[in-house]
Design an enzyme around this catalytic site. Structure first.
Site: not given
Ligand code: G3I
Length: 301
Positions: A169, A234, A127, A205, A232
């Site tokens: 990432n 979701d 990030e 996400h 990651e």
């Protein structure tokens, strides 16, 4: 296949989950985890605050527990994450300049060395790009040590664990936009200059929609000569949850350099997103429609 892991393996990919050791005594959790997934990542236990709570004093006990569980079951392990602006120990938050740079690179070296040979891919840097339209780096204490902090981290990680794939990432990179293009330009530059980088992680996400160019965005990174991983995943529960999960799965399968998918938790109640019910299993461990959609997509449906 009849599980996420075996179905992904038939396609030459992994299907993983983020885990926390504080759930390892929960039978429902462990039953689902051991049955469905063939890759693990620590949701928190390998971050800087967890692994180096005092400067030069390292604690790998929880990370080792995750690695040992995975290895005893033939699962891969993703490493998350060596450097990030968040979840830094207090002592690091108080540093700057050369002192912080030295501490950060030492952290990379020590952690990657400890886990040497056991990690499939490391999120070396997490990030580091800004949200919005700038395409620029995010301001942080690490960024203020100099723009070369990311490549310094990748070089240190390569030296410490030459067998691990090294990833950058980030989130909100799920289509072609200013942020993903900023990262794309960095990766292209790294490849041109020989800075070691092997993969890009797309956190994914997601809310109630998915970018129409999700797959095209993954493809443009793969075309630079790096692997891509969904790291990651979701998705907010709503009318589109199962469809969005299936779309992500099919996008990964369509790209030969997409090596696997990780969901960011096991059951809805394990998720950082709480009431979004963003995962593949309900709180009792039952398979949701989103689970079936992913399994069918992995099996070619
Ligand atoms: O460990 C302490 C515990 O001692 C304390 O009692 C408790 C009280 O709140 O907090 C515990 O720490 C929490 C930690 O999770 C472990 O449960 C932190 O407060 C909490 O902020 C932390 O949240 C994590 C978050 O990263 C931190 O930024 C989430 O679990 C984790 O899912 C989330 O993961 C991130 C990825 O690393 C990077 N990408 C985004 C993703 C979601 O935010």
């Amino acid at each position: 296949g009849t599980t996420l892991g075996t179905s992904a393996a038939e396609k030459g990919r992994y299907f993983g989950a983020a885990v926390g050791t504080y759930k390892f005594n929960d039978n429902t959790y462990m039953t689902v985890l051991n049955r469905e997934f063939n890759s693990l990542v620590a949701e928190n236990e390998m971050k800087w605050d967890a692994t180096e709570p005092q400067r030069g004093v390292f604690n790998f006990s929880a990370g080792d527990r995750i690695v040992n569980h995975a290895r005893s079951r033939g699962m891969k392990v993703r490493g998350h994450t060596l450097l990030w602006h968040a979840q830094q120990p207090g002592w690091a938050q108080g540093l700057s300049g050369g002192d912080l740079r030295n501490a950060a690179i030492n952290h990379v070296t020590q952690v990657a060395s400890h886990f040497r040979g056991q990690i499939y891919s490391w999120d070396v840097v997490n990030e580091a790009f800004a949200d919005g339209g700038s395409g620029a780096r995010r301001d942080s204490n690490l960024q203020r040590t100099g723009n070369d902090w990311i490549e310094a981290a990748f070089r240190a990680a390569r030296a410490a664990d030459p067998g691990a794939k090294l990833c950058y990432n980030d989130y909100n990179t799920d289509g072609i936009n200013a942020k993903s293009t900023g990262i794309y330009n960095m990766v292209r530059d790294f490849k041109q200059r020989g800075v070691p980088i092997d993969c890009v992680g797309f956190q994914s996400h997601l809310g109630t929609t998915i970018a129409g160019d999700y797959q095209a965005n993954l493809q443009r990174f793969a075309d630079l000569g790096v692997d891509v991983e969904i790291t990651e995943l979701d998705v907010t529960q709503g009318g589109n949850q199962a469809n969005i999960y299936a779309t992500v799965t099919r996008a990964c399968l369509a790209i030969s350099r997409c090596t696997g998918i990780t969901v960011w938790g096991v059951r809805d109640c394990d998720s950082w997103r709480g009431s979004d019910n963003a995962l593949l299993f309900d709180c009792a461990g039952n398979k949701k429609p989103a689970y079936t959609a992913v399994l069918d997509a992995l099996n070619g449906g």
